[in-house]
Design an enzyme around this catalytic site. Structure first.
Site, mmCIF file in Angstrom:
data_model
loop_
_atom_site.group_PDB
_atom_site.id
_atom_site.type_symbol
_atom_site.label_atom_id
_atom_site.label_comp_id
_atom_site.label_asym_id
_atom_site.label_seq_id
_atom_site.Cartn_x
_atom_site.Cartn_y
_atom_site.Cartn_z
ATOM 1 N N SER A 42 0.802 -0.973 -0.326
ATOM 2 C CA SER A 42 0.570 0.046 0.841
ATOM 3 C C SER A 42 1.355 1.226 0.091
ATOM 4 O O SER A 42 1.447 1.711 0.567
ATOM 5 C CB SER A 42 -1.011 -0.056 1.437
ATOM 6 N N GLN B 13 1.345 0.085 -5.096
ATOM 7 C CA GLN B 13 -0.171 0.349 -5.163
ATOM 8 C C GLN B 13 0.216 2.284 -4.560
ATOM 9 O O GLN B 13 0.741 2.743 -3.931
ATOM 10 C CB GLN B 13 -1.126 0.066 -3.964
ATOM 11 N N HIS C 2 -12.740 -2.518 -3.522
ATOM 12 C CA HIS C 2 -12.205 -2.121 -1.815
ATOM 13 C C HIS C 2 -12.733 -2.320 -1.029
ATOM 14 O O HIS C 2 -12.676 -1.888 -0.368
ATOM 15 C CB HIS C 2 -12.504 -0.380 -2.496
#
Length: 383
Positions: free
Chosen positions: A122, A148, A274
């Site tokens: 992330s 990401q 998500h």
């Protein structure tokens, strides 16, 4: 401030007795996480219809076994973006993993490397991407490390992150495109969620402030404020021009968006809602996946996340057109339960269960998995 680096070996922890399934990890994680962290990791948007639909959709798909098929020499190997992987299970990007365990993303990276899994880090990791890369990149058994991204108004920061990712050995960028604004996360709001002292987004602390918005009467603080910087297809092209790494888009549910992405030359798509954390009542990823697969017709690799809890779910995803799956919350449950050992066990369970599902449906390799392995949906009785 809590700091981690790859020279620190993650704590050696034992699984609680009787831990067999991902649901067991979730139960033990719930006992270890405080209300603040539990609300953040487990909650979804609104009434959490999509959060629950993701799980229900995989359960509602029935398998159609075959018997007396040759199975000797079977395996779970696959190829993704030119890399041969030991299995098609990757770790989804999850922010602030130090909320779940002091070793955070380092423990996750060690487990991924040991189990041959790819990891998507992330942008809001609580550990720097360089530390995570040092724990994973170059390990002989490790899968690829991807970074990401959310596209930010501070393009200098984005370019810096790209350069850091390339230098650290990341093999792809994953642009999340389904969250130009956060979802209405009631569970987090009720818990009063806040990051505790010592935990932060380690890679983006120096982001420049956006220009101030002067809103007049009747204007929208959302549409005339934050969404002035919402990314478009032009911004995807900008990102592609900034890097030598392949760019995948995460958060595609509509077939037309999939076709536009393929035409733009992205390297792959991640079918995702998500984890049910943005738009409540959005369709489940298992429902969206075959429509996306039909829209792109094999033109680019597809990955899917959302609700994957069993090896049979992985099998069904591949049958519906995915090249690989990503798992998010189960990784956090394993991490909170037993650190790196917990994450490793989550991955091992999914891979073992996938192999069993393959054997019992007569598929010796992933290439033998197709929609023919799925039972037709039942039709309503005619009266």
């Amino acid at each position: 401030m809590l700091t981690l680096n790859s020279s620190r070996t993650p704590q050696r922890e034992a699984l609680a007795p009787g831990t067999l399934t991902l649901a067991d990890h979730e139960r033990h994680a719930r006992a270890r996480l405080d209300a603040n962290a539990w609300a953040y990791f487990s909650g979804g948007a609104g009434d959490e219809h999509t959060l629950h639909a993701n799980r229900h959709a995989w359960d509602s798909i029935a398998l159609l076994p075959r018997v007396l098929r040759p199975l000797a020499g079977g395996h779970t190997r696959c190829t993704l973006l030119g890399r041969e992987l030991a299995h098609p299970i990757l770790l989804a990007p999850v922010a602030y993993q130090c909320l779940a365990h002091p070793d955070g993303e380092i423990a996750t990276a060690w487990a991924a490397a040991a189990l041959g899994a790819g990891m998507v880090l992330s942008m809001q990791s609580s550990t720097t991407l360089e530390a995570v890369a040092a724990a994973m990149v170059g390990e002989r058994s490790a899968g690829p490390l991807w970074l990401q991204l959310y596209l930010q108004h501070d393009r200098a920061l984005v370019r810096e992150l790209i350069a850091r990712a390339e230098a650290a050995g990341c093999e792809a960028l994953v642009l999340t495109v389904d969250a130009p604004t956060s979802g209405v996360r009631d569970r987090e709001r009720r818990a009063g969620f806040a990051l505790p002292p010592g935990i932060r987004a380690a890679n983006v602390s120096a982001m420049a402030a956006p220009p101030p918005m002067r809103l007049g009467a009747g204007q929208s603080a959302l549409f005339d404020g934050l969404l002035q910087h919402a990314p478009t297809w032009d911004d995807v092209a900008w990102l592609q021009a900034q890097t030598r790494l392949p760019v995948l888009l995460k958060g595609v549910l509509h077939p037309e968006d999939a076709r536009l992405a393929a035409a733009q030359g992205v390297a792959g798509l991640i079918v995702s809602n998500h984890g049910g954390r943005t738009l409540d009542t959005a369709l489940s990823t298992a429902s969206a996946l075959p429509r996306i697969a039909d829209a792109v017709g094999g033109a680019l690799p597809l990955l899917v996340d959302g609700g994957v809890r069993r090896g049979t779910d992985v099998f069904k995803a591949l049958a519906l057109g995915a090249t690989a799956v990503l798992v998010g919350r189960p990784v956090v449950w394993g991490l909170a339960h037993a650190g790196a050992a917990g994450v490793a066990h989550v991955l091992r369970v999914l891979r073992d269960e996938l192999e069993v599902a393959m054997a019992l449906t007569g598929c010796a390799t992933l290439g033998g998995i197709s929609r023919a392995a799925l039972a037709p949906a039942p039709t309503a009785a005619v009266v």
